[in-house]
Write a protein that holds these residues in place. Structure first.
Motif, short mmCIF file in Angstrom:
data_model
loop_
_atom_site.label_atom_id
_atom_site.label_comp_id
_atom_site.label_asym_id
_atom_site.label_seq_id
_atom_site.Cartn_x
_atom_site.Cartn_y
_atom_site.Cartn_z
N ALA A 107 -27.64 129.10 -42.38
CA ALA A 107 -27.25 127.80 -41.84
C ALA A 107 -28.32 126.75 -42.13
CB ALA A 107 -27.01 127.91 -40.33
N ALA A 108 -29.60 127.14 -42.02
CA ALA A 108 -30.69 126.22 -42.29
C ALA A 108 -30.69 125.77 -43.75
CB ALA A 108 -32.03 126.87 -41.93
N PHE A 109 -30.38 126.72 -44.64
CA PHE A 109 -30.30 126.39 -46.07
C PHE A 109 -29.18 125.39 -46.31
CE2 PHE A 109 -28.16 127.41 -50.15
CZ PHE A 109 -29.17 126.98 -51.03
N LYS A 110 -28.03 125.63 -45.72
CA LYS A 110 -26.89 124.73 -45.91
C LYS A 110 -27.19 123.34 -45.36
CE LYS A 110 -21.93 124.36 -44.99
NZ LYS A 110 -20.75 125.01 -44.35
N ASP A 111 -27.86 123.28 -44.21
CA ASP A 111 -28.18 122.00 -43.60
C ASP A 111 -29.23 121.23 -44.38
OD1 ASP A 111 -26.39 122.51 -41.60
OD2 ASP A 111 -27.89 123.19 -40.15
N ALA A 112 -30.03 121.93 -45.20
CA ALA A 112 -31.10 121.28 -45.96
C ALA A 112 -30.62 120.73 -47.31
CB ALA A 112 -32.25 122.26 -46.20
N LEU A 113 -29.38 121.05 -47.68
CA LEU A 113 -28.83 120.56 -48.93
C LEU A 113 -28.42 119.09 -48.77
CD1 LEU A 113 -26.60 123.58 -50.04
CD2 LEU A 113 -28.96 123.07 -50.70
#
Length: 246
Positions: free
Chosen positions: A223-229
């Motif tokens: 989720a953190a990866f997706k939010d950082a895109l």
């Protein structure tokens, strides 16, 4: 025949590569969304390395920001050359950290070999082979920076050897995710990373030519990866945009 012709004429390679506007298609990652104090974390550049193989300062600064924020205790640089990047990695790492530098050139590391930072750096002179890294336990590095042979075959080989060595919460960073060297065969980083991204999360760091992956992005930190895109539209062409340039 065509590839050998282009290799002798780098300007033609640059021009042809520029025509392929869709070559760079990895998602864009904003590191400031992963690390709360990323923008405020200072980076110190004491020397400006010069030369054809020197990494652009924007890439160096982004890598140093990652080191300073992620605080890796075990690091590896593959393709160390003169060692200026390694020296800066050592200076931005936390106290007690250790860096392993790998290069096939026996004299690599001239930038730090007479400095105190040499005490936290282990130099390896070798090619990237399975045998050369057999002594490294799986998941033993917090951060690996790969900047060696950029041909597609070499990047694929090196990545397959190094990926298992990254800790679950660590990072593998590739240099030169850029639109050059496609027709000469000198840079297959984009092509390999596009293929790899079909199986694991891979992105390009915003404002740089750094590809990046963390094993955690496929599991605990998905989720953190997706939010950082971020959307490419956040970085418009300044000449085509009506937004004031500054």
């Amino acid at each position: 025949m065509f590839e050998r012709l282009i290799q002798k004429r780098p300007r033609i390679d640059i021009a042809l590569s520029a025509i392929d506007k869709a070559r760079l298609k990895l998602p864009i990652l904003d590191l400031s969304r992963l690390f709360p104090h990323f923008d405020e974390t200072p980076v110190t550049i004491n020397q400006v390395p010069l030369g054809q193989w020197s990494a652009p300062l924007a890439d160096v600064m982004m890598l140093m920001k990652l080191v300073a924020c992620a605080k890796p205790m075990t690091m590896m640089e593959v393709g160390s050359y003169r060692g200026f990047t390694a020296l800066m990695m050592a200076r931005h790492a936390p106290t007690g950290a250790h860096l392993t530098t790998v290069d096939r050139e026996p004299q690599h590391g001239e930038a730090y070999r007479t400095l105190p930072e040499a005490a936290m750096i282990t130099r390896r002179v070798c090619e990237v082979t399975t045998e050369a890294f057999a002594g490294d336990a799986p998941g033993s590095y917090d951060l690996i920076f790969l900047d060696a042979d950029h041909s597609y075959a070499a990047v694929k080989r090196d990545s397959e050897i190094l990926l298992p060595l990254v800790k679950p919460g660590g990072y593998l960073v590739w240099h030169d995710y850029g639109n050059w060297g496609k027709f000469s065969g000198h840079n297959g980083v984009p092509e390999y990373l596009h293929e790899l991204s079909a199986t694991i999360p891979v992105a390009v760091v915003a404002g740089s030519q750094l590809g990046i992956h963390s094993p955690a992005w496929g599991h605990a930190q998905a989720a953190a990866f997706k939010d950082a895109l971020v959307d490419e539209g956040l970085f418009p062409d300044p000449w085509a945009s009506e937004v004031a340039r500054g």
